[in-house]
Each structure stands twice: as structure tokens, then as C-alpha cells.
Scaffold this motif. Sequence first.
Motif, PDB file in Angstrom:
ATOM      1  N   LYS A  83      -3.161  -8.127   5.186  1.00 35.79           N
ATOM      2  CA  LYS A  83      -3.702  -9.075   6.164  1.00 35.79           C
ATOM      3  C   LYS A  83      -3.223 -10.490   5.854  1.00 35.79           C
ATOM      4  O   LYS A  83      -3.080 -10.873   4.683  1.00 35.79           O
ATOM      5  CB  LYS A  83      -5.229  -9.031   6.161  1.00 35.79           C
ATOM      6  CG  LYS A  83      -5.799  -7.732   6.687  1.00 35.79           C
ATOM      7  CD  LYS A  83      -7.316  -7.764   6.694  1.00 35.79           C
ATOM      8  CE  LYS A  83      -7.885  -6.513   7.337  1.00 35.79           C
ATOM      9  NZ  LYS A  83      -9.358  -6.551   7.396  1.00 35.79           N
ATOM     10  N   GLU A  84      -2.976 -11.255   6.921  1.00 40.29           N
ATOM     11  CA  GLU A  84      -2.643 -12.663   6.753  1.00 40.29           C
ATOM     12  C   GLU A  84      -3.815 -13.352   6.067  1.00 40.29           C
ATOM     13  O   GLU A  84      -4.967 -13.071   6.368  1.00 40.29           O
ATOM     14  CB  GLU A  84      -2.348 -13.317   8.098  1.00 40.29           C
ATOM     15  CG  GLU A  84      -1.094 -12.798   8.786  1.00 40.29           C
ATOM     16  CD  GLU A  84       0.198 -13.062   8.019  1.00 40.29           C
ATOM     17  OE1 GLU A  84       0.244 -14.027   7.217  1.00 40.29           O
ATOM     18  OE2 GLU A  84       1.159 -12.295   8.216  1.00 40.29           O
ATOM     19  N   GLY A  85      -3.529 -14.230   5.140  1.00 39.37           N
ATOM     20  CA  GLY A  85      -4.571 -14.946   4.415  1.00 39.37           C
ATOM     21  C   GLY A  85      -5.238 -14.128   3.321  1.00 39.37           C
ATOM     22  O   GLY A  85      -6.229 -14.574   2.747  1.00 39.37           O
ATOM     23  N   ALA A  86      -4.712 -12.924   3.023  1.00 40.39           N
ATOM     24  CA  ALA A  86      -5.303 -12.081   1.985  1.00 40.39           C
ATOM     25  C   ALA A  86      -5.247 -12.789   0.638  1.00 40.39           C
ATOM     26  O   ALA A  86      -4.267 -13.461   0.316  1.00 40.39           O
ATOM     27  CB  ALA A  86      -4.567 -10.742   1.900  1.00 40.39           C
ATOM     28  N   GLU A  87      -6.317 -12.625  -0.136  1.00 35.45           N
ATOM     29  CA  GLU A  87      -6.367 -13.207  -1.475  1.00 35.45           C
ATOM     30  C   GLU A  87      -5.266 -12.585  -2.331  1.00 35.45           C
ATOM     31  O   GLU A  87      -5.111 -11.359  -2.367  1.00 35.45           O
ATOM     32  CB  GLU A  87      -7.735 -12.935  -2.096  1.00 35.45           C
ATOM     33  CG  GLU A  87      -7.898 -13.480  -3.486  1.00 35.45           C
ATOM     34  CD  GLU A  87      -9.242 -13.115  -4.113  1.00 35.45           C
ATOM     35  OE1 GLU A  87      -9.339 -13.238  -5.340  1.00 35.45           O
ATOM     36  OE2 GLU A  87     -10.160 -12.704  -3.379  1.00 35.45           O
ATOM     37  N   LEU A  88      -4.513 -13.434  -3.017  1.00 35.02           N
ATOM     38  CA  LEU A  88      -3.415 -12.964  -3.857  1.00 35.02           C
ATOM     39  C   LEU A  88      -3.960 -12.379  -5.149  1.00 35.02           C
ATOM     40  O   LEU A  88      -5.082 -12.650  -5.558  1.00 35.02           O
ATOM     41  CB  LEU A  88      -2.455 -14.111  -4.149  1.00 35.02           C
ATOM     42  CG  LEU A  88      -1.839 -14.783  -2.921  1.00 35.02           C
ATOM     43  CD1 LEU A  88      -0.900 -15.905  -3.340  1.00 35.02           C
ATOM     44  CD2 LEU A  88      -1.130 -13.781  -2.032  1.00 35.02           C
ATOM     45  N   GLY A  89      -3.154 -11.554  -5.800  1.00 31.72           N
ATOM     46  CA  GLY A  89      -3.532 -10.929  -7.065  1.00 31.72           C
ATOM     47  C   GLY A  89      -3.553  -9.417  -6.933  1.00 31.72           C
ATOM     48  O   GLY A  89      -3.105  -8.858  -5.934  1.00 31.72           O
ATOM     49  N   GLU A  90      -4.074  -8.759  -7.956  1.00 38.59           N
ATOM     50  CA  GLU A  90      -4.098  -7.302  -7.990  1.00 38.59           C
ATOM     51  C   GLU A  90      -5.310  -6.751  -7.241  1.00 38.59           C
ATOM     52  O   GLU A  90      -6.370  -7.366  -7.232  1.00 38.59           O
ATOM     53  CB  GLU A  90      -4.132  -6.799  -9.426  1.00 38.59           C
ATOM     54  CG  GLU A  90      -2.850  -7.031 -10.172  1.00 38.59           C
ATOM     55  CD  GLU A  90      -2.830  -6.373 -11.536  1.00 38.59           C
ATOM     56  OE1 GLU A  90      -3.891  -5.908 -12.013  1.00 38.59           O
ATOM     57  OE2 GLU A  90      -1.746  -6.330 -12.129  1.00 38.59           O
ATOM     58  N   SER A  91      -5.103  -5.598  -6.622  1.00 38.94           N
ATOM     59  CA  SER A  91      -6.179  -4.908  -5.927  1.00 38.94           C
ATOM     60  C   SER A  91      -5.994  -3.411  -6.130  1.00 38.94           C
ATOM     61  O   SER A  91      -4.888  -2.887  -6.006  1.00 38.94           O
ATOM     62  CB  SER A  91      -6.154  -5.252  -4.438  1.00 38.94           C
ATOM     63  OG  SER A  91      -7.274  -4.705  -3.788  1.00 38.94           O
ATOM     64  N   GLU A  92      -7.091  -2.727  -6.425  1.00 39.78           N
ATOM     65  CA  GLU A  92      -7.037  -1.296  -6.699  1.00 39.78           C
ATOM     66  C   GLU A  92      -7.210  -0.482  -5.427  1.00 39.78           C
ATOM     67  O   GLU A  92      -7.979  -0.850  -4.545  1.00 39.78           O
ATOM     68  CB  GLU A  92      -8.132  -0.938  -7.702  1.00 39.78           C
ATOM     69  CG  GLU A  92      -8.060   0.467  -8.219  1.00 39.78           C
ATOM     70  CD  GLU A  92      -9.023   0.712  -9.363  1.00 39.78           C
ATOM     71  OE1 GLU A  92      -8.632   0.521 -10.521  1.00 39.78           O
ATOM     72  OE2 GLU A  92     -10.169   1.077  -9.068  1.00 39.78           O
ATOM     73  N   ILE A  93      -6.492   0.616  -5.363  1.00 35.62           N
ATOM     74  CA  ILE A  93      -6.669   1.616  -4.314  1.00 35.62           C
ATOM     75  C   ILE A  93      -7.063   2.897  -5.042  1.00 35.62           C
ATOM     76  O   ILE A  93      -6.339   3.370  -5.912  1.00 35.62           O
ATOM     77  CB  ILE A  93      -5.389   1.799  -3.481  1.00 35.62           C
ATOM     78  CG1 ILE A  93      -5.051   0.476  -2.775  1.00 35.62           C
ATOM     79  CG2 ILE A  93      -5.550   2.941  -2.484  1.00 35.62           C
ATOM     80  CD1 ILE A  93      -3.765   0.472  -2.005  1.00 35.62           C
ATOM     81  N   SER A  94      -8.249   3.425  -4.711  1.00 32.51           N
ATOM     82  CA  SER A  94      -8.828   4.535  -5.469  1.00 32.51           C
ATOM     83  C   SER A  94      -8.996   5.782  -4.617  1.00 32.51           C
ATOM     84  O   SER A  94      -9.285   5.697  -3.429  1.00 32.51           O
ATOM     85  CB  SER A  94     -10.202   4.138  -6.014  1.00 32.51           C
ATOM     86  OG  SER A  94     -10.118   2.989  -6.809  1.00 32.51           O
ATOM     87  N   ILE A  95      -8.863   6.916  -5.271  1.00 34.05           N
ATOM     88  CA  ILE A  95      -9.151   8.220  -4.676  1.00 34.05           C
ATOM     89  C   ILE A  95     -10.486   8.678  -5.242  1.00 34.05           C
ATOM     90  O   ILE A  95     -10.651   8.764  -6.461  1.00 34.05           O
ATOM     91  CB  ILE A  95      -8.062   9.255  -5.021  1.00 34.05           C
ATOM     92  CG1 ILE A  95      -6.679   8.763  -4.612  1.00 34.05           C
ATOM     93  CG2 ILE A  95      -8.402  10.613  -4.410  1.00 34.05           C
ATOM     94  CD1 ILE A  95      -6.515   8.524  -3.138  1.00 34.05           C
ATOM     95  N   VAL A  96     -11.444   8.951  -4.367  1.00 36.80           N
ATOM     96  CA  VAL A  96     -12.767   9.399  -4.796  1.00 36.80           C
ATOM     97  C   VAL A  96     -13.004  10.787  -4.190  1.00 36.80           C
ATOM     98  O   VAL A  96     -13.248  10.916  -2.990  1.00 36.80           O
ATOM     99  CB  VAL A  96     -13.866   8.410  -4.347  1.00 36.80           C
ATOM    100  CG1 VAL A  96     -15.229   8.888  -4.810  1.00 36.80           C
ATOM    101  CG2 VAL A  96     -13.567   7.001  -4.856  1.00 36.80           C
ATOM    102  N   PRO A  97     -12.897  11.838  -5.018  1.00 29.70           N
ATOM    103  CA  PRO A  97     -13.023  13.202  -4.486  1.00 29.70           C
ATOM    104  C   PRO A  97     -14.471  13.587  -4.204  1.00 29.70           C
ATOM    105  O   PRO A  97     -15.390  13.122  -4.861  1.00 29.70           O
ATOM    106  CB  PRO A  97     -12.451  14.059  -5.611  1.00 29.70           C
ATOM    107  CG  PRO A  97     -12.705  13.267  -6.850  1.00 29.70           C
ATOM    108  CD  PRO A  97     -12.617  11.813  -6.446  1.00 29.70           C
ATOM    109  N   PHE A  98     -14.621  14.428  -3.206  1.00 24.79           N
ATOM    110  CA  PHE A  98     -15.889  15.136  -2.991  1.00 24.79           C
ATOM    111  C   PHE A  98     -15.718  16.433  -3.785  1.00 24.79           C
ATOM    112  O   PHE A  98     -15.120  17.395  -3.297  1.00 24.79           O
ATOM    113  CB  PHE A  98     -16.114  15.437  -1.506  1.00 24.79           C
ATOM    114  CG  PHE A  98     -16.387  14.224  -0.678  1.00 24.79           C
ATOM    115  CD1 PHE A  98     -17.693  13.827  -0.416  1.00 24.79           C
ATOM    116  CD2 PHE A  98     -15.350  13.463  -0.166  1.00 24.79           C
ATOM    117  CE1 PHE A  98     -17.950  12.698   0.357  1.00 24.79           C
ATOM    118  CE2 PHE A  98     -15.595  12.340   0.602  1.00 24.79           C
ATOM    119  CZ  PHE A  98     -16.906  11.950   0.862  1.00 24.79           C
ATOM    120  N   THR A  99     -16.204  16.450  -5.024  1.00 30.46           N
ATOM    121  CA  THR A  99     -15.889  17.546  -5.935  1.00 30.46           C
ATOM    122  C   THR A  99     -16.318  18.910  -5.409  1.00 30.46           C
ATOM    123  O   THR A  99     -15.662  19.911  -5.693  1.00 30.46           O
ATOM    124  CB  THR A  99     -16.499  17.286  -7.326  1.00 30.46           C
ATOM    125  OG1 THR A  99     -17.899  17.028  -7.180  1.00 30.46           O
ATOM    126  CG2 THR A  99     -15.832  16.096  -7.993  1.00 30.46           C
TER     127      THR A  99
END
Length: 187
Positions: A83-99
Motif C-alpha cells: 500500500k502507498e504510505g505503508a510503514e517501512l521496515g520488516e513485516s511478518e507473513i504467517s501461516i496458521v494451520p487449523f490442525t
Amino acid sequence: HARPGETFTVSVSVDRNSGLCGFRFNVEFDDTRFELIGAEGVGAYAAATFGPMQSPFNVMWVDAIHPEVTDEGVIVVLTFRVKEGAELGESEISIVPFTEDIVDGSLDAVPCETVSGTITLTDGVPGDADGDGVLNMQDLGLLMRYLTGWDVEVDTTVLDVNRDGKVNNRDFALIQRHLNGWDVELY
């Protein structure tokens, strides 16, 4: 690495697959920074179905006809836009399973482990070691000094031009080729 306005893909993979009949998981991401704009199942998992394009994003796949699918590798490819104007730096993308929804042909739960990924948002020019907004020989010289242990200040977030998570000679070679007019892609 990505900059505001750019798109990037995230591949979700499976390995050590002893046989699946179905799975369901969420993909969690910072929706103040990213917009999910596409999702596609791959190979034996092409019939995957998806929830609304928001975080958490639900992914589900079931194949009751072939109840022990053992294909490994990429199962889903997700496309995001920064997105335009997104805060710079690291961001996590996570997988959360329905076990309880990761099952084999006997409909027994299959244990799983997930590994999150990180995307680094930058507003810099790829390879621009000194942050002056221009990629030139000065940046290549700074990178050479950085790699050989000199005490120099560089912006390492823009130096990983092949996006492998490291700043090394591969990045140096790509930047050098780019500056010499080769047709190479810097993230």
C-alpha cells in the motif's frame, strides 16, 4: 524487499508430505501495509478454495477422490501489493494451520510445522548503498568495502538485490552487471 506500490508473491509450500486428503490454514499479514490481490492453487492443489482477500486469509483444499496426495513443493501462490504510505521496515507473513483440518486419507490429523516469512519494505533504490537515490559506481565501491570488512555505512535493506536474505558477492555481481548494461533484474 518491496516498495510502496510494488507487487510481490509469496509461495506456500509443503514438504515431507506423507499423504494428504485436505488442509485448511490462515495466512496472516499486516493489512495496513499490504493488500492481497491474488491467490492460486498449484499442481495437485489447483482446486484450493479461498476466503475473502483480507487478513486472516483462509485457504482450504480437499481431494476426497485421491485421498493420499503426496505432492510436495509449492501448493499456493499469493500476490500482494504494498500500500502507498505503508510503514517501512520488516513485516511478518504467517501461516496458521487449523490442525484438526489437516488430514490424511483416513481423516486422521496430520501433524505439521509452519515457518513464517518476512518482507522488508523500503523506499530506497535497489543497490543504492549510500541512499542518495541513484545507483552508480560509488554504491558498487561501498558494497565492495562493506563485503571486505571496511567500517562503512551502507543501507543493507537495498543491497540484497536478488532477495535471498543475504548481502554477498551475488548481489555485487548483479549490481555490477546492471551498471554495465546487462539485462538483469534487481528486485
